[in-house]
Design a protein around this motif. Structure first.
Motif, PDB file in Angstrom:
ATOM      1  N   GLY A 280      -8.471 -46.436  16.305  1.00  0.00           N
ATOM      2  CA  GLY A 280      -8.038 -45.331  17.264  1.00  0.00           C
ATOM      3  C   GLY A 280      -6.638 -44.704  17.153  1.00  0.00           C
ATOM      4  N   GLU A 281      -6.432 -44.701  15.534  1.00  0.00           N
ATOM      5  CA  GLU A 281      -5.260 -44.000  15.027  1.00  0.00           C
ATOM      6  C   GLU A 281      -5.344 -42.644  14.913  1.00  0.00           C
ATOM      7  OE1 GLU A 281      -2.362 -45.634  14.207  1.00  0.00           O
ATOM      8  OE2 GLU A 281      -2.859 -47.472  14.371  1.00  0.00           O
ATOM      9  N   THR A 282      -4.984 -42.007  15.827  1.00  0.00           N
ATOM     10  CA  THR A 282      -5.272 -40.284  15.774  1.00  0.00           C
ATOM     11  C   THR A 282      -4.548 -39.818  14.609  1.00  0.00           C
ATOM     12  OG1 THR A 282      -3.403 -40.171  17.582  1.00  0.00           O
ATOM     13  CG2 THR A 282      -5.512 -40.247  18.455  1.00  0.00           C
ATOM     14  N   VAL A 283      -3.457 -40.132  14.227  1.00  0.00           N
ATOM     15  CA  VAL A 283      -2.702 -39.083  13.188  1.00  0.00           C
ATOM     16  C   VAL A 283      -3.682 -39.835  11.743  1.00  0.00           C
ATOM     17  CG1 VAL A 283      -0.859 -39.436  11.599  1.00  0.00           C
ATOM     18  CG2 VAL A 283      -0.328 -39.804  14.116  1.00  0.00           C
ATOM     19  N   ASP A 284      -4.224 -40.824  11.736  1.00  0.00           N
ATOM     20  CA  ASP A 284      -4.996 -41.144  10.464  1.00  0.00           C
ATOM     21  C   ASP A 284      -6.146 -40.395  10.567  1.00  0.00           C
ATOM     22  OD1 ASP A 284      -2.783 -42.599   9.361  1.00  0.00           O
ATOM     23  OD2 ASP A 284      -3.753 -44.707   9.665  1.00  0.00           O
ATOM     24  N   ILE A 285      -6.900 -40.560  11.665  1.00  0.00           N
ATOM     25  CA  ILE A 285      -8.150 -39.795  11.722  1.00  0.00           C
ATOM     26  C   ILE A 285      -7.926 -38.410  11.463  1.00  0.00           C
ATOM     27  CG2 ILE A 285      -9.825 -38.840  13.462  1.00  0.00           C
ATOM     28  CD1 ILE A 285      -9.277 -41.430  15.209  1.00  0.00           C
ATOM     29  N   ASP A 286      -6.991 -37.774  11.855  1.00  0.00           N
ATOM     30  CA  ASP A 286      -6.741 -36.393  11.444  1.00  0.00           C
ATOM     31  C   ASP A 286      -6.659 -36.111   9.802  1.00  0.00           C
ATOM     32  OD1 ASP A 286      -6.128 -33.841  11.674  1.00  0.00           O
ATOM     33  OD2 ASP A 286      -4.086 -33.871  12.334  1.00  0.00           O
ATOM     34  N   LYS A 287      -5.861 -36.979   9.475  1.00  0.00           N
ATOM     35  CA  LYS A 287      -5.492 -36.958   7.951  1.00  0.00           C
ATOM     36  C   LYS A 287      -6.873 -36.987   7.268  1.00  0.00           C
ATOM     37  CE  LYS A 287      -3.127 -40.283   5.567  1.00  0.00           C
ATOM     38  NZ  LYS A 287      -1.897 -41.096   5.481  1.00  0.00           N
ATOM     39  N   PHE A 288      -7.522 -38.303   7.604  1.00  0.00           N
ATOM     40  CA  PHE A 288      -8.595 -38.698   6.553  1.00  0.00           C
ATOM     41  C   PHE A 288      -9.975 -37.505   6.981  1.00  0.00           C
ATOM     42  CE2 PHE A 288      -6.732 -42.867   6.655  1.00  0.00           C
ATOM     43  CZ  PHE A 288      -6.197 -42.780   5.124  1.00  0.00           C
ATOM     44  N   SER A 289      -9.891 -37.000   8.156  1.00  0.00           N
ATOM     45  CA  SER A 289     -11.016 -35.998   8.273  1.00  0.00           C
ATOM     46  C   SER A 289     -10.767 -34.926   7.597  1.00  0.00           C
ATOM     47  CB  SER A 289     -11.125 -35.833   9.953  1.00  0.00           C
ATOM     48  OG  SER A 289     -10.039 -34.984  10.090  1.00  0.00           O
ATOM     49  N   ARG A 290      -9.578 -34.611   7.476  1.00  0.00           N
ATOM     50  CA  ARG A 290      -9.457 -33.235   6.447  1.00  0.00           C
ATOM     51  C   ARG A 290      -9.812 -33.521   4.907  1.00  0.00           C
ATOM     52  NH1 ARG A 290      -5.136 -29.620   9.235  1.00  0.00           N
ATOM     53  NH2 ARG A 290      -4.848 -30.841  11.319  1.00  0.00           N
ATOM     54  N   ARG A 291      -9.615 -34.748   4.509  1.00  0.00           N
ATOM     55  CA  ARG A 291      -9.933 -35.116   3.340  1.00  0.00           C
ATOM     56  C   ARG A 291     -11.445 -35.250   2.919  1.00  0.00           C
ATOM     57  NH1 ARG A 291      -5.801 -39.566   1.470  1.00  0.00           N
ATOM     58  NH2 ARG A 291      -4.075 -38.401   2.446  1.00  0.00           N
ATOM     59  N   THR A 292     -12.321 -35.437   3.998  1.00  0.00           N
ATOM     60  CA  THR A 292     -13.718 -35.377   3.717  1.00  0.00           C
ATOM     61  C   THR A 292     -14.427 -34.086   3.809  1.00  0.00           C
ATOM     62  OG1 THR A 292     -14.187 -35.704   6.107  1.00  0.00           O
ATOM     63  CG2 THR A 292     -13.752 -37.752   4.991  1.00  0.00           C
ATOM     64  N   VAL A 293     -13.811 -33.003   4.141  1.00  0.00           N
ATOM     65  CA  VAL A 293     -14.139 -31.851   4.206  1.00  0.00           C
ATOM     66  C   VAL A 293     -15.204 -31.184   2.769  1.00  0.00           C
ATOM     67  CG1 VAL A 293     -13.602 -29.334   4.112  1.00  0.00           C
ATOM     68  CG2 VAL A 293     -12.765 -30.844   5.848  1.00  0.00           C
ATOM     69  N   LYS A 294     -16.084 -30.808   2.921  1.00  0.00           N
ATOM     70  CA  LYS A 294     -16.711 -30.168   1.825  1.00  0.00           C
ATOM     71  C   LYS A 294     -17.409 -28.919   2.259  1.00  0.00           C
ATOM     72  CE  LYS A 294     -21.231 -32.082   1.730  1.00  0.00           C
ATOM     73  NZ  LYS A 294     -21.922 -33.319   1.141  1.00  0.00           N
ATOM     74  N   VAL A 295     -17.415 -27.770   1.351  1.00  0.00           N
ATOM     75  CA  VAL A 295     -17.976 -26.487   1.646  1.00  0.00           C
ATOM     76  C   VAL A 295     -19.359 -26.524   1.444  1.00  0.00           C
ATOM     77  CG1 VAL A 295     -18.013 -23.939   0.980  1.00  0.00           C
ATOM     78  CG2 VAL A 295     -15.919 -25.338   0.890  1.00  0.00           C
ATOM     79  N   THR A 296     -20.236 -26.139   2.465  1.00  0.00           N
ATOM     80  CA  THR A 296     -21.810 -26.253   2.413  1.00  0.00           C
ATOM     81  C   THR A 296     -22.504 -24.811   2.062  1.00  0.00           C
ATOM     82  OG1 THR A 296     -22.133 -26.051   4.650  1.00  0.00           O
ATOM     83  CG2 THR A 296     -21.935 -28.354   3.883  1.00  0.00           C
ATOM     84  N   SER A 297     -23.625 -24.860   1.487  1.00  0.00           N
ATOM     85  CA  SER A 297     -24.257 -23.554   1.392  1.00  0.00           C
ATOM     86  C   SER A 297     -24.287 -22.654   2.816  1.00  0.00           C
ATOM     87  CB  SER A 297     -25.580 -23.572   0.913  1.00  0.00           C
ATOM     88  OG  SER A 297     -26.252 -24.449   1.557  1.00  0.00           O
ATOM     89  N   GLU A 298     -24.243 -23.381   3.882  1.00  0.00           N
ATOM     90  CA  GLU A 298     -24.091 -22.850   5.136  1.00  0.00           C
ATOM     91  C   GLU A 298     -22.934 -22.072   5.294  1.00  0.00           C
ATOM     92  OE1 GLU A 298     -25.488 -26.054   4.883  1.00  0.00           O
ATOM     93  OE2 GLU A 298     -27.502 -25.480   5.014  1.00  0.00           O
TER      94      GLU A 298
END
Length: 306
Positions: free
Chosen positions: A119-137
């Motif tokens: 439940g570490e919201t700061v880390d959730i925020d940080k890591f979720s940005r790092r998993t982003v990828k651009v899809t063909s959609e």
DNA sequence: ACTCTTTCTCGAGACGAG
DNA sequence: CCTCGTCC
DNA sequence: ACATCGAGAAAGAG
């Protein structure tokens, strides 16, 4: 990764290759922009306070559309005529680099799960940005939006940066606008940096001229490409122990990678196994691009200025 | 002590009300 | 000017 | 099946 440390090399060694300009100076100019790169930034940056992306009622992400929409409007308001360029298939040489990136995203996903359990919201925020990828959609949605806005776009066969450079070289656009220094290596005569957010943040627009860079370094284009390979690019390894300083010295002294390989002490500076430097060089010098003559970079926005 | 390279970490938009 | 909440 | 990058600080090597 772009080209490692190229900005600094140019800043140190060819300061007069970089000009600072107000956005006003670009009124009426056409500019090529790497769309995938922009979309990626929007997906990461356009968020609510809780770190979640903007979505429709049914939960589909709209951050990238918001970003493209407002940024494009801002440019057109300033008289800049953008032409977006979408990535095609990555070159085979890039697969090693892509594998590394995939690995990095996987690690970020793991860290994200851990953070969610704790439940570490700061880390959730940080890591979720790092998993982003651009899809063909994402790409398709942006293409549709651009069509509706009357803004032209191009689907590059391979690297978007190479296509942007080709458009600029052929005078279809005044410059390629990108934060990615690869674009210079693909021979764009003019590279614009910080074009997008300069007005909001009061940063001047940086304009890098390739011919001044070559003059400043006293290199040919071929030598400049060799330098970029030594500095570190996406397509092949660089030589361990060779950073910006030695790379410039080596090209200056030996003029080509072949000659450097021939004379370098392999005990001090081992050449990578199966080094694909020549293939990388060919990718930069003769990239797979659409012939700019076949590309219409005029959206109907142009009508407003006629 | 110094110079250069490598590795790690971080951060990434745009608007308008007040 | 700047800060901060909001954009979907 | 896959898609980004740069900057700067700190650590390490010679």
């Amino acid at each position: 990764m772009g080209i490692k440390g190229l900005t600094k090399v140019i800043g140190d060694r060819c300061p007069n290759a970089i000009k600072s300009n107000e956005i006003k100076n670009y009124f009426g100019r056409k500019v090529a922009i790497d769309a995938s790169m922009s979309i990626y930034q929007f997906l990461i940056a356009v968020r609510q306070q809780d770190g979640q992306q903007l979505t429709t009622e049914s939960g589909e992400t709209t951050s990238h559309l918001m970003g493209i929409f407002y940024r494009t409007i801002r440019m057109v308001e300033n008289g800049i005529k953008p032409c977006y360029v979408f990535d095609g298939k990555p070159p085979k040489l890039k697969s090693g680099e892509l594998a590394k990136r995939l690995e990095r995203r996987k690690e970020a996903s793991k860290s994200l799960e851990e953070a969610e359990e704790l439940g570490e919201t700061v880390d959730i925020d940080k890591f979720s940005r790092r998993t982003v990828k651009v899809t063909s959609e994402h790409n398709d949605e942006c293409k549709k939006l651009l069509s509706l806005m009357g803004i032209p776009y191009v689907e590059a066969p391979c690297e978007a940066e190479a296509q942007c450079a080709a458009l600029a070289r052929d005078k279809k656009v005044y410059a390629a606008a990108s934060e990615d220094m690869d674009t210079l290596t693909f021979s764009t005569p003019v590279l614009l940096r910080h074009l997008t957010f300069s007005e909001a943040r009061k940063l001047p627009i940086g304009e890098i001229h390739l011919n001044k860079v070559l003059e400043g370094l006293n290199f040919t284009m071929e030598q400049f490409v060799d330098l970029c390979i030594l500095l570190g690019c996406d397509y092949c390894d660089s030589i361990k122990g060779i950073g910006p300083q030695r790379a410039v010295e080596l090209i200056d002294k030996h003029k080509s990678l072949e000659e450097i390989i021939r004379t370098l002490d392999p005990k001090k500076y081992p050449i990578p196994d199966d080094w694909m430097y020549n293939e990388a060089r060919q990718l930069f010098l003769n990239p797979e691009v659409l012939d700019p003559k076949d590309i219409d970079v005029n959206g109907f926005i142009l009508l407003y200025f006629h």
